[in-house]
Motif scaffolding. Structure first.
Motif, mmCIF file in Angstrom:
data_model
loop_
_atom_site.group_PDB
_atom_site.id
_atom_site.type_symbol
_atom_site.label_atom_id
_atom_site.label_comp_id
_atom_site.label_asym_id
_atom_site.label_seq_id
_atom_site.Cartn_x
_atom_site.Cartn_y
_atom_site.Cartn_z
ATOM 1 N N THR A 192 15.093 -13.492 -3.688
ATOM 2 C CA THR A 192 14.843 -13.073 -2.307
ATOM 3 C C THR A 192 14.118 -11.742 -2.251
ATOM 4 N N LEU A 193 14.561 -10.776 -3.080
ATOM 5 C CA LEU A 193 13.889 -9.476 -3.116
ATOM 6 C C LEU A 193 12.445 -9.621 -3.575
ATOM 7 N N PHE A 194 12.215 -10.484 -4.564
ATOM 8 C CA PHE A 194 10.852 -10.702 -5.051
ATOM 9 C C PHE A 194 9.959 -11.264 -3.945
ATOM 10 N N ILE A 195 10.473 -12.245 -3.199
ATOM 11 C CA ILE A 195 9.678 -12.845 -2.124
ATOM 12 C C ILE A 195 9.385 -11.821 -1.032
ATOM 13 N N VAL A 196 10.404 -11.017 -0.688
ATOM 14 C CA VAL A 196 10.200 -10.000 0.349
ATOM 15 C C VAL A 196 9.162 -8.974 -0.082
ATOM 16 N N LEU A 197 9.254 -8.524 -1.338
ATOM 17 C CA LEU A 197 8.286 -7.551 -1.834
ATOM 18 C C LEU A 197 6.880 -8.132 -1.884
ATOM 19 N N MET A 198 6.748 -9.385 -2.318
ATOM 20 C CA MET A 198 5.433 -10.016 -2.350
ATOM 21 C C MET A 198 4.851 -10.158 -0.950
ATOM 22 N N ALA A 199 5.688 -10.580 0.005
ATOM 23 C CA ALA A 199 5.197 -10.754 1.371
ATOM 24 C C ALA A 199 4.798 -9.422 1.993
ATOM 25 N N SER A 200 5.635 -8.392 1.816
ATOM 26 C CA SER A 200 5.298 -7.086 2.382
ATOM 27 C C SER A 200 4.076 -6.484 1.710
ATOM 28 N N GLY A 201 3.967 -6.666 0.386
ATOM 29 C CA GLY A 201 2.781 -6.165 -0.309
ATOM 30 C C GLY A 201 1.510 -6.866 0.126
ATOM 31 N N PHE A 202 1.614 -8.173 0.360
ATOM 32 C CA PHE A 202 0.441 -8.911 0.824
ATOM 33 C C PHE A 202 0.020 -8.455 2.217
ATOM 34 N N GLN A 203 1.001 -8.234 3.092
ATOM 35 C CA GLN A 203 0.679 -7.781 4.433
ATOM 36 C C GLN A 203 0.029 -6.399 4.412
ATOM 37 N N LEU A 204 0.523 -5.523 3.532
ATOM 38 C CA LEU A 204 -0.064 -4.188 3.418
ATOM 39 C C LEU A 204 -1.492 -4.266 2.900
ATOM 40 N N ALA A 205 -1.709 -5.093 1.858
ATOM 41 C CA ALA A 205 -3.063 -5.241 1.329
ATOM 42 C C ALA A 205 -3.992 -5.885 2.354
ATOM 43 N N GLN A 206 -3.478 -6.851 3.103
ATOM 44 C CA GLN A 206 -4.280 -7.521 4.125
ATOM 45 C C GLN A 206 -4.691 -6.542 5.225
ATOM 46 N N SER A 207 -3.770 -5.636 5.595
ATOM 47 C CA SER A 207 -4.092 -4.684 6.650
ATOM 48 C C SER A 207 -5.112 -3.653 6.211
ATOM 49 N N ARG A 208 -5.141 -3.334 4.917
ATOM 50 C CA ARG A 208 -6.078 -2.332 4.415
ATOM 51 C C ARG A 208 -7.380 -2.934 3.916
ATOM 52 N N ASN A 209 -7.441 -4.242 3.799
ATOM 53 C CA ASN A 209 -8.658 -4.896 3.338
ATOM 54 C C ASN A 209 -9.675 -4.921 4.475
ATOM 55 N N ALA A 210 -10.910 -4.570 4.158
ATOM 56 C CA ALA A 210 -11.932 -4.444 5.198
ATOM 57 C C ALA A 210 -12.227 -5.777 5.867
ATOM 58 N N GLY A 211 -12.346 -6.844 5.069
ATOM 59 C CA GLY A 211 -12.721 -8.121 5.643
ATOM 60 C C GLY A 211 -11.576 -9.091 5.841
ATOM 61 N N GLY A 212 -10.438 -8.824 5.227
ATOM 62 C CA GLY A 212 -9.344 -9.774 5.316
ATOM 63 C C GLY A 212 -9.386 -10.759 4.170
ATOM 64 N N PHE A 213 -8.247 -10.904 3.486
ATOM 65 C CA PHE A 213 -8.208 -11.754 2.300
ATOM 66 C C PHE A 213 -8.358 -13.232 2.661
ATOM 67 N N ILE A 214 -7.649 -13.670 3.684
ATOM 68 C CA ILE A 214 -7.696 -15.083 4.060
ATOM 69 C C ILE A 214 -9.090 -15.471 4.536
ATOM 70 N N ASP A 215 -9.694 -14.595 5.335
ATOM 71 C CA ASP A 215 -11.039 -14.895 5.845
ATOM 72 C C ASP A 215 -12.081 -14.916 4.731
ATOM 73 N N GLY A 216 -11.832 -14.167 3.654
ATOM 74 C CA GLY A 216 -12.803 -14.107 2.575
ATOM 75 C C GLY A 216 -12.641 -15.170 1.513
ATOM 76 N N LEU A 217 -11.583 -15.964 1.605
ATOM 77 C CA LEU A 217 -11.357 -16.997 0.596
ATOM 78 C C LEU A 217 -12.501 -18.011 0.487
ATOM 79 N N PRO A 218 -13.103 -18.461 1.603
ATOM 80 C CA PRO A 218 -14.219 -19.420 1.464
ATOM 81 C C PRO A 218 -15.404 -18.867 0.678
ATOM 82 N N MET A 219 -15.529 -17.530 0.592
ATOM 83 C CA MET A 219 -16.651 -16.917 -0.125
ATOM 84 C C MET A 219 -16.294 -16.574 -1.569
ATOM 85 N N LEU A 220 -15.118 -17.030 -2.015
ATOM 86 C CA LEU A 220 -14.645 -16.650 -3.343
ATOM 87 C C LEU A 220 -15.604 -17.099 -4.435
#
Length: 291
Positions: A39-67
């Protein structure tokens, strides 16, 4: 009457019901701890992803098609100019040899320093037992900083070129191999050392004739494995101006569209070299350890 389940000795017999209950309690406790950690691992992964997503200029999900868009563009252009790849690879062979030389010199220097530190920091072998913590902290400090950080500092002081890369990789190799060498030396048989001590051999002679023959196969195996890592590290350091084929790859990528054939040729040359070194090192390590 003899209890055939627990033997003929008198005394209180274990209660199987109580043992089973204790075992089930242990299983439940392990499952609970495992669930909490998961549970702690999932919470840390989710919070870390949200933090990275908020600081990413273009957004990770939106940029996946251009991978795969950029790699597809590079490969497509290189395929159109595939006839130029062998010539480009041949022209950059000198830079590749420089990268391999950086890795070789760094590995040899680091392995020699690591072997000395391993003898000085191994319990039962060190000539000054009170200084063992000091030598171990030296090895910890040597491997605490990544090669690229050390190289950037040395490039600022010494300028660009292979010398900062050699020093940076050798320093990190000393710390990493010193730890591995010391662990191998701790498991060595001390009887040859005791025999050499009884005939008046010096500390250096005891290490050379009593310990080194035992640890040499494993030490060489670790050194070869480290050589593979250092080849990759020397190529990466080329991106920060430390010379070698990594620097050529950086320049080629900066040129961008129109020179992607150069990027692919250098990458393939580096990839094939690492594969060859990896296979040769695996064969050598197998012969050294297995005989």
């Amino acid at each position: 009457m003899v209890d055939i389940a627990w033997g003929p000795d008198p005394g209180q017999r274990p209660n199987p019901v109580r043992s089973e209950a204790a075992y089930m309690e242990l299983v439940r406790r392990r499952r609970m701890y495992g669930g909490i950690i998961l549970t702690l691992f999932i919470v840390l992964m989710a919070s870390g992803f949200q933090l990275a997503q908020s600081r990413n200029a273009g957004g990770f999900i939106d940029g996946l098609p251009m991978l795969f868009a950029f790699p597809a563009e590079v490969i497509a252009e290189a395929w159109q100019k595939r006839a130029n790849l062998p010539g480009i690879a041949w022209d950059h062979l000198k830079s590749l040899l420089e990268t391999v030389n950086i890795a070789a010199v760094s590995t040899l220097t680091g392995a020699l320093l690591a072997s000395v530190l391993a003898f000085l920091s191994t319990r039962g072998l060190a000539p000054w037992p009170r200084l063992i913590p000091l030598f171990r902290r030296v090895m910890d400090m040597a491997r605490a900083f990544p090669e690229i950080v050390i190289a950037l500092v040395l490039i600022y002081i010494l300028g660009g070129g292979p010398v900062p890369a050699v020093v940076a990789i050798a320093l990190h190799t000393t710390g990493a191999l010193g730890k591995l060498f010391s662990e191998v030396a701790e498991n060595a048989d001390l009887k040859p050392v005791e025999g050499l001590t009884s005939v008046g051999a010096s500390w250096a002679q005891r290490m050379w004739f009593g310990i080194l023959p035992q640890v040499a196969p494993n030490w060489l195996s670790y050194a070869l494995m480290r050589f593979e890592i250092n080849v990759r590290a020397s190529a990466i350091l080329g991106f920060v101006g430390a010379g070698g084929i990594g620097y050529d790859l950086k320049i080629a990528m900066q040129w961008g569209q129109g020179r992607y054939d150069l990027v692919v040729a250098i990458f393939l040359l580096l990839f094939l070299t690492i594969v060859v070194i990896d296979r040769l090192s695996d064969y050598a390590r197998h012969r050294l350890v297995k005989g």
